[in-house]
Write an enzyme that holds these catalytic residues in place. Sequence first.
Site, PDB file in Angstrom:
ATOM      1  N   ASP A 100       0.873  -1.170   0.000  1.00  0.00           N
ATOM      2  CA  ASP A 100       0.000   0.000   0.000  1.00  0.00           C
ATOM      3  C   ASP A 100       0.913   1.224   0.000  1.00  0.00           C
ATOM      4  O   ASP A 100       1.646   1.463   0.961  1.00  0.00           O
ATOM      5  CB  ASP A 100      -0.879  -0.027   1.251  1.00  0.00           C
ATOM      6  CG  ASP A 100      -1.813   1.172   1.362  1.00  0.00           C
ATOM      7  OD1 ASP A 100      -1.661   2.135   0.566  1.00  0.00           O
ATOM      8  OD2 ASP A 100      -2.681   1.165   2.254  1.00  0.00           O
ATOM      9  N   VAL A 101       0.885   2.001  -1.068  1.00  0.00           N
ATOM     10  CA  VAL A 101       1.832   3.114  -1.194  1.00  0.00           C
ATOM     11  C   VAL A 101       1.540   4.248  -0.225  1.00  0.00           C
ATOM     12  O   VAL A 101       2.336   5.193  -0.129  1.00  0.00           O
ATOM     13  CB  VAL A 101       1.889   3.650  -2.646  1.00  0.00           C
ATOM     14  CG1 VAL A 101       2.413   2.594  -3.597  1.00  0.00           C
ATOM     15  CG2 VAL A 101       0.528   4.186  -3.084  1.00  0.00           C
ATOM     16  N   TYR A 103      -8.742  13.717  -8.996  1.00  0.00           N
ATOM     17  CA  TYR A 103      -7.816  12.921  -9.812  1.00  0.00           C
ATOM     18  C   TYR A 103      -6.951  13.824 -10.694  1.00  0.00           C
ATOM     19  O   TYR A 103      -5.737  13.622 -10.818  1.00  0.00           O
ATOM     20  CB  TYR A 103      -8.618  11.944 -10.664  1.00  0.00           C
ATOM     21  CG  TYR A 103      -7.787  10.943 -11.431  1.00  0.00           C
ATOM     22  CD1 TYR A 103      -7.039   9.976 -10.769  1.00  0.00           C
ATOM     23  CD2 TYR A 103      -7.783  10.940 -12.824  1.00  0.00           C
ATOM     24  CE1 TYR A 103      -6.297   9.034 -11.466  1.00  0.00           C
ATOM     25  CE2 TYR A 103      -7.043  10.009 -13.531  1.00  0.00           C
ATOM     26  CZ  TYR A 103      -6.302   9.052 -12.851  1.00  0.00           C
ATOM     27  OH  TYR A 103      -5.561   8.129 -13.545  1.00  0.00           O
ATOM     28  N   LYS A 155      -2.906  14.082 -10.592  1.00  0.00           N
ATOM     29  CA  LYS A 155      -2.068  13.782 -11.750  1.00  0.00           C
ATOM     30  C   LYS A 155      -1.267  15.002 -12.213  1.00  0.00           C
ATOM     31  O   LYS A 155      -0.122  14.865 -12.656  1.00  0.00           O
ATOM     32  CB  LYS A 155      -2.933  13.238 -12.896  1.00  0.00           C
ATOM     33  CG  LYS A 155      -3.480  11.836 -12.638  1.00  0.00           C
ATOM     34  CD  LYS A 155      -2.363  10.811 -12.431  1.00  0.00           C
ATOM     35  CE  LYS A 155      -2.889   9.382 -12.440  1.00  0.00           C
ATOM     36  NZ  LYS A 155      -1.815   8.386 -12.259  1.00  0.00           N
ATOM     37  N   ALA A 207      -6.521   3.966 -21.802  1.00  0.00           N
ATOM     38  CA  ALA A 207      -5.970   2.627 -22.003  1.00  0.00           C
ATOM     39  C   ALA A 207      -7.002   1.617 -21.533  1.00  0.00           C
ATOM     40  O   ALA A 207      -7.452   1.665 -20.381  1.00  0.00           O
ATOM     41  CB  ALA A 207      -4.668   2.455 -21.228  1.00  0.00           C
TER      42      ALA A 207
END
Length: 267
Positions: free
Chosen positions: A83-84, A175, A179, A208
């Site tokens: 878990d970062v 988000y 980013k 993607a």
Amino acid sequence: MTTTRPEQPVPDYVAPHDLLLGKVVVVTAAAGAGIGAAVVRRALEEGAAGVVFSDTHERRIAEAQEALAAEFGADRVRSLVCDVTNEDDVTALLDAADELGGVDVMINNAGLGGTVPITEMTDEQWSRVLDITLTGTMRCVRAASNRMIAAGTRGVIVNNASVIGWRAQEGQAHYAAAKAGVMALTRCAALDVAPHGIRVNAVSPSLAMHPFLAKVTSDELLHELKQREAFGRAAEPWEVANVMVFLASDYSSYLTGEVLSVSSQHA
């Protein structure tokens, strides 16, 4: 008048060229079928001596470990739950790379999205996305840089940003902010570690396609997003992974602090 863009065929998979021969590569958020999983496979195909990959999903990571070990050899593949948002987990991830000889390439793919308008967004929703997507990337950049500096390694760090860091999309304030932060982090960190011969770059994909995205996104929105692309289709995860491998390789030896758009979005 709206132009309908025909969906162009997916190109043939690109043959490997030993771009990461002998390197030890670490990849976060890499179980499953998305960009992280694609870059793990690509790194192994490109001759990496070892790949350490992580995720938060124990079952998926165990399945990926078994499959990759069977195909590429158990001695070249390590995996662990990470878990970062947890500093100890990030440390353990780099410790696993030390068992293979030490990290040469760190690929930071972990991120969290979600759709909610700013008028309804809670502090918890905002903080969760920022902690995983931006602060989590910072933790991994910091940890990998310190390992590389201590080892005297002229290493490479590749972060995963998004075109949403540049372009507006409804319901994506948290988000997009995260980013955009990854992009700024990439540029500044690159200058901090350049005296040690370490390079830091990022990719900025648009769309993607992978099964999880298809599951959480409506057909209508996917069609709209595809129509923004010049090729009328989403990228395959391996097409993004190819650019990440390029940035990790010696072919990009003079690139640092750059954010490469992996996108066919038209103006």
